[in-house]
Structures are given as C-alpha cells and as structure tokens.
Design a protein around this motif. Structure first.
Motif, mmCIF file in Angstrom:
data_model
loop_
_atom_site.group_PDB
_atom_site.id
_atom_site.type_symbol
_atom_site.label_atom_id
_atom_site.label_comp_id
_atom_site.label_asym_id
_atom_site.label_seq_id
_atom_site.Cartn_x
_atom_site.Cartn_y
_atom_site.Cartn_z
ATOM 1 N N UNK A 175 -0.661 11.046 -4.282
ATOM 2 C CA UNK A 175 0.737 11.313 -4.621
ATOM 3 C C UNK A 175 1.389 12.242 -3.601
ATOM 4 N N UNK A 176 0.696 13.310 -3.265
ATOM 5 C CA UNK A 176 1.283 14.286 -2.356
ATOM 6 C C UNK A 176 1.343 13.762 -0.921
ATOM 7 N N UNK A 177 0.400 12.937 -0.535
ATOM 8 C CA UNK A 177 0.494 12.282 0.785
ATOM 9 C C UNK A 177 1.727 11.392 0.836
ATOM 10 N N UNK A 178 1.958 10.634 -0.219
ATOM 11 C CA UNK A 178 3.139 9.761 -0.270
ATOM 12 C C UNK A 178 4.422 10.590 -0.244
ATOM 13 N N UNK A 179 4.421 11.711 -0.944
ATOM 14 C CA UNK A 179 5.603 12.569 -0.941
ATOM 15 C C UNK A 179 5.924 13.071 0.473
ATOM 16 N N UNK A 180 4.901 13.522 1.176
ATOM 17 C CA UNK A 180 5.123 14.048 2.524
ATOM 18 C C UNK A 180 5.582 12.932 3.461
ATOM 19 N N UNK A 181 4.943 11.779 3.376
ATOM 20 C CA UNK A 181 5.362 10.651 4.212
ATOM 21 C C UNK A 181 6.813 10.279 3.922
ATOM 22 N N UNK A 182 7.182 10.252 2.651
ATOM 23 C CA UNK A 182 8.568 9.943 2.287
ATOM 24 C C UNK A 182 9.532 11.006 2.808
ATOM 25 N N UNK A 183 9.108 12.249 2.749
ATOM 26 C CA UNK A 183 9.974 13.350 3.183
ATOM 27 C C UNK A 183 10.343 13.237 4.668
ATOM 28 N N UNK A 184 9.399 12.746 5.467
ATOM 29 C CA UNK A 184 9.651 12.620 6.907
ATOM 30 C C UNK A 184 10.021 11.186 7.299
ATOM 31 N N UNK A 185 10.279 10.346 6.279
ATOM 32 C CA UNK A 185 10.646 8.938 6.496
ATOM 33 C C UNK A 185 9.603 8.213 7.332
ATOM 34 N N UNK A 186 8.330 8.510 7.043
ATOM 35 C CA UNK A 186 7.223 7.889 7.765
ATOM 36 C C UNK A 186 6.489 6.880 6.914
ATOM 37 N N UNK A 187 5.537 6.245 7.515
ATOM 38 C CA UNK A 187 4.720 5.235 6.846
ATOM 39 C C UNK A 187 3.284 5.740 6.731
ATOM 40 N N UNK A 188 2.779 5.860 5.516
ATOM 41 C CA UNK A 188 1.396 6.283 5.327
ATOM 42 C C UNK A 188 0.442 5.354 6.064
ATOM 43 N N UNK A 189 0.719 4.061 6.027
ATOM 44 C CA UNK A 189 -0.132 3.095 6.722
ATOM 45 C C UNK A 189 -0.168 3.346 8.221
ATOM 46 N N UNK A 190 0.986 3.592 8.805
ATOM 47 C CA UNK A 190 1.036 3.866 10.239
ATOM 48 C C UNK A 190 0.404 5.215 10.567
ATOM 49 N N UNK A 191 0.618 6.215 9.709
ATOM 50 C CA UNK A 191 -0.023 7.512 9.922
ATOM 51 C C UNK A 191 -1.542 7.359 9.912
ATOM 52 N N UNK A 192 -2.042 6.607 8.932
ATOM 53 C CA UNK A 192 -3.479 6.409 8.796
ATOM 54 C C UNK A 192 -4.034 5.618 9.980
ATOM 55 N N UNK A 210 -2.854 5.460 12.982
ATOM 56 C CA UNK A 210 -2.850 6.350 14.146
ATOM 57 C C UNK A 210 -4.020 7.317 14.089
ATOM 58 N N UNK A 211 -4.281 7.854 12.916
ATOM 59 C CA UNK A 211 -5.386 8.823 12.790
ATOM 60 C C UNK A 211 -6.737 8.150 12.983
ATOM 61 N N UNK A 212 -6.909 6.947 12.423
ATOM 62 C CA UNK A 212 -8.143 6.195 12.665
ATOM 63 C C UNK A 212 -8.369 6.014 14.160
ATOM 64 N N UNK A 213 -7.305 5.627 14.866
ATOM 65 C CA UNK A 213 -7.410 5.372 16.296
ATOM 66 C C UNK A 213 -7.756 6.655 17.047
ATOM 67 N N UNK A 214 -7.084 7.755 16.705
ATOM 68 C CA UNK A 214 -7.371 9.028 17.366
ATOM 69 C C UNK A 214 -8.828 9.441 17.161
ATOM 70 N N UNK A 215 -9.291 9.362 15.918
ATOM 71 C CA UNK A 215 -10.670 9.755 15.626
ATOM 72 C C UNK A 215 -11.671 8.826 16.297
ATOM 73 N N UNK A 216 -11.392 7.532 16.271
ATOM 74 C CA UNK A 216 -12.315 6.576 16.877
ATOM 75 C C UNK A 216 -12.416 6.803 18.387
ATOM 76 N N UNK A 217 -11.309 7.088 19.028
ATOM 77 C CA UNK A 217 -11.353 7.338 20.475
ATOM 78 C C UNK A 217 -12.201 8.566 20.797
#
Length: 138
Positions: A75-92, A94-101
């Motif tokens: 819930x709180x992840x969705x709230x923060x993503x909504x607050x910054x007009x971002x996409x949780x899917x895209x955030x995730x 990006x993070x998967x890619x950063x960690x994998x690299x």
C-alpha cells in the motif's frame, strides 16, 4: 501493478486524510512505513534467537501474521509511486536491472527492455512471455 496503484488512489481518496502538501503526505507515509517495519522486526527477532539456538524456524506457518505487514508495504509503495506520478512496475524493473548489473550481470534481469508485465520468471530461472490479459503482475 498499475491496478494496485489505481486501487490505492481510490482508497486514499476515501480514507487517507493527509494529502496536502505533498511533503506532509510522504512524511506521514514514512511514519506508517516505520511502524510497519517495526512490526516486521518484532516478527523476525524471536526467529533470529531460535535460529541462533539451532531451533527450526518456520515462516510458512506464520503467513497469516505476515499478511498485514506485506499488504501495508505494498500500500505504501503504491502511495509513494502515485505521489511522484511514477509506475511501480517501471521502478521495480529499473531496480532489478540495477541490482542484476551489480550482482549477476549475465542474468536476464540485467537487460530488461520490455515492460515488466512482458516477463514472468519460470521455475528454472528462465524468462518467458506472458499474455497481458491474464498477467497477475499487470
């Protein structure tokens, strides 16, 4: 994940009192996240002692106890993503890619090029295409 963010937006419109200014909202979300992480710590800490004393730790039997903690985190992840007009899917993604690299540069996660809903991790650590209409990840 888009559906989760949309649902959270509707939930917040009816039941979340602190909306403005946006700093007040994120500050209050942070307080709730801190409380939630405290609940997680209270759940895990006794298990840490059990493991240290060579006792079996069984998380599967505690799924009902962890359910509200996991739900609050989402819930709180969705709230923060909504607050910054971002996409949780895209955030995730990006993070998967950063960690994998950093940790597994040869993995499929190090080079995501499609939307997150395009991928589904199979049991043998391969990546396969899923149909968006039936995709639970969204």
């Amino acid at each position: 994940m888009t559906a989760l963010q949309e649902l959270q937006h509707l939930y917040d419109a009816e039941m979340w009192g602190i909306e403005s200014p946006s700093h007040a909202k994120i500050r209050h979300i942070h307080l709730h996240l801190s409380k939630t992480l405290g609940k997680l710590a209270a759940f895990i800490e006794p298990a840490d002692h059990q493991e240290y004393e060579n006792q079996e730790v069984d998380y599967l039997s505690k799924a009902d106890d962890l359910s509200p903690v996991v739900a609050d985190l989402l819930m709180h992840c969705a709230q923060i993503a909504n607050l910054v007009h971002g996409s949780m899917g895209e955030f995730l993604k990006t993070r998967y890619t950063q960690n994998a690299k950093r940790f597994a540069p040869d993995s499929a996660f190090s080079n995501f090029t499609e939307p997150l809903s395009f991928y589904l991790r199979a049991e043998q650590k391969s990546v396969k295409i899923v149909d968006d209409a039936t995709d639970p990840i969204g």
